[in-house]
Design a protein around this motif. Sequence first.
Motif, PDB file in Angstrom:
ATOM      1  N   ARG A 184       0.820  -1.205   0.000  1.00  0.00           N
ATOM      2  CA  ARG A 184       0.000   0.000   0.000  1.00  0.00           C
ATOM      3  C   ARG A 184       0.862   1.266   0.000  1.00  0.00           C
ATOM      4  N   ALA A 185       2.139   1.128  -0.277  1.00  0.00           N
ATOM      5  CA  ALA A 185       3.080   2.245  -0.409  1.00  0.00           C
ATOM      6  C   ALA A 185       3.025   3.162   0.810  1.00  0.00           C
ATOM      7  N   PRO A 186       3.795   2.820   1.845  1.00  0.00           N
ATOM      8  CA  PRO A 186       3.760   3.617   3.073  1.00  0.00           C
ATOM      9  C   PRO A 186       4.069   5.090   2.819  1.00  0.00           C
ATOM     10  N   ARG A 187       3.278   5.919   3.423  1.00  0.00           N
ATOM     11  CA  ARG A 187       3.483   7.359   3.285  1.00  0.00           C
ATOM     12  C   ARG A 187       4.504   7.830   4.316  1.00  0.00           C
ATOM     13  N   ALA A 188       4.904   9.079   4.172  1.00  0.00           N
ATOM     14  CA  ALA A 188       5.912   9.645   5.075  1.00  0.00           C
ATOM     15  C   ALA A 188       5.427   9.652   6.524  1.00  0.00           C
ATOM     16  N   GLY A 189       4.114   9.694   6.733  1.00  0.00           N
ATOM     17  CA  GLY A 189       3.580   9.757   8.089  1.00  0.00           C
ATOM     18  C   GLY A 189       3.388   8.404   8.751  1.00  0.00           C
ATOM     19  N   THR A 190       3.721   7.303   8.071  1.00  0.00           N
ATOM     20  CA  THR A 190       3.535   5.975   8.648  1.00  0.00           C
ATOM     21  C   THR A 190       4.505   5.797   9.805  1.00  0.00           C
ATOM     22  N   PRO A 191       3.967   5.493  10.996  1.00  0.00           N
ATOM     23  CA  PRO A 191       4.845   5.414  12.163  1.00  0.00           C
ATOM     24  C   PRO A 191       5.656   4.109  12.202  1.00  0.00           C
ATOM     25  N   SER A 192       6.933   4.259  12.281  1.00  0.00           N
ATOM     26  CA  SER A 192       7.822   3.143  12.581  1.00  0.00           C
ATOM     27  C   SER A 192       8.877   3.692  13.520  1.00  0.00           C
ATOM     28  N   GLY A 193       9.439   2.829  14.320  1.00  0.00           N
ATOM     29  CA  GLY A 193      10.428   3.323  15.258  1.00  0.00           C
ATOM     30  C   GLY A 193      10.773   2.293  16.301  1.00  0.00           C
ATOM     31  N   PHE A 194      11.313   2.779  17.405  1.00  0.00           N
ATOM     32  CA  PHE A 194      11.802   1.919  18.463  1.00  0.00           C
ATOM     33  C   PHE A 194      10.794   1.877  19.612  1.00  0.00           C
ATOM     34  N   LEU A 195      10.675   0.701  20.198  1.00  0.00           N
ATOM     35  CA  LEU A 195       9.732   0.483  21.283  1.00  0.00           C
ATOM     36  C   LEU A 195      10.460  -0.221  22.424  1.00  0.00           C
ATOM     37  N   ASP A 196      10.375   0.347  23.627  1.00  0.00           N
ATOM     38  CA  ASP A 196      10.957  -0.277  24.815  1.00  0.00           C
ATOM     39  C   ASP A 196       9.875  -1.084  25.531  1.00  0.00           C
ATOM     40  N   ILE A 197      10.190  -2.347  25.813  1.00  0.00           N
ATOM     41  CA  ILE A 197       9.244  -3.244  26.466  1.00  0.00           C
ATOM     42  C   ILE A 197       9.885  -3.781  27.739  1.00  0.00           C
ATOM     43  N   PRO A 198       9.293  -3.504  28.902  1.00  0.00           N
ATOM     44  CA  PRO A 198       9.837  -4.070  30.147  1.00  0.00           C
ATOM     45  C   PRO A 198       9.583  -5.577  30.194  1.00  0.00           C
ATOM     46  N   LEU A 199      10.582  -6.318  30.618  1.00  0.00           N
ATOM     47  CA  LEU A 199      10.486  -7.778  30.693  1.00  0.00           C
ATOM     48  C   LEU A 199      10.620  -8.244  32.138  1.00  0.00           C
ATOM     49  N   ARG A 200      10.085  -9.438  32.388  1.00  0.00           N
ATOM     50  CA  ARG A 200      10.258 -10.084  33.689  1.00  0.00           C
ATOM     51  C   ARG A 200      11.205 -11.274  33.578  1.00  0.00           C
ATOM     52  N   ILE A 201      11.339 -11.847  32.406  1.00  0.00           N
ATOM     53  CA  ILE A 201      12.155 -13.042  32.219  1.00  0.00           C
ATOM     54  C   ILE A 201      13.630 -12.691  32.392  1.00  0.00           C
ATOM     55  N   ARG A 202      14.362 -13.570  33.067  1.00  0.00           N
ATOM     56  CA  ARG A 202      15.789 -13.347  33.318  1.00  0.00           C
ATOM     57  C   ARG A 202      16.665 -14.472  32.772  1.00  0.00           C
TER      58      ARG A 202
END
Length: 162
Positions: free
Chosen positions: A84-102
């Motif tokens: 669908r040909a992503p437009r300039a406003g299509t959000p992509s980026g970095f996401l921080d996710i807190p984890l419990r697994i060690r």
Amino acid sequence: MKRLLQSLPLAGLLLILWLVLNDSLSAGHLALGAAIALTLALLAPVLRPTRARLSHPLVALRLAGHVAIDIVRSNLDVGRFILRAPRAGTPSGFLDIPLRIRDPHGLATLACIVTFTPGTVWTGHDPERNVLTLHVLDMRDPQHLTRIIQDRYERPLMEIFE
């Protein structure tokens, strides 16, 4: 002798991989592949000082099924996203996710799952804060992706490895 017997499954898999990659069943490739496979299989425990213990194999099978379904869905979603040909406003980026697994094996498995799923890439893990950083192709709903990672992947991995 016990160590040799424990190494045979890995050696067999490595030998098959060797033969497939070389596209040959000649005696030379069989002998060389067997020698390399057995040597690597015997040395492998040195590289992994902590052993993984799967405590819930049925949970692991269910997780594998979820991952397979999610990979297919994600392939379709990424295909639609690209077509669908992503437009300039299509959000992509970095996401921080807190984890419990060690557990290191659980974290490595989570890294594989996330990276195998199109549209997401594991970009980092802060072990002190235990936060996973992902690059996401389509970040229109980051809370949904966070719930998927934590509930659909992390929770079963904690049951399996911890």
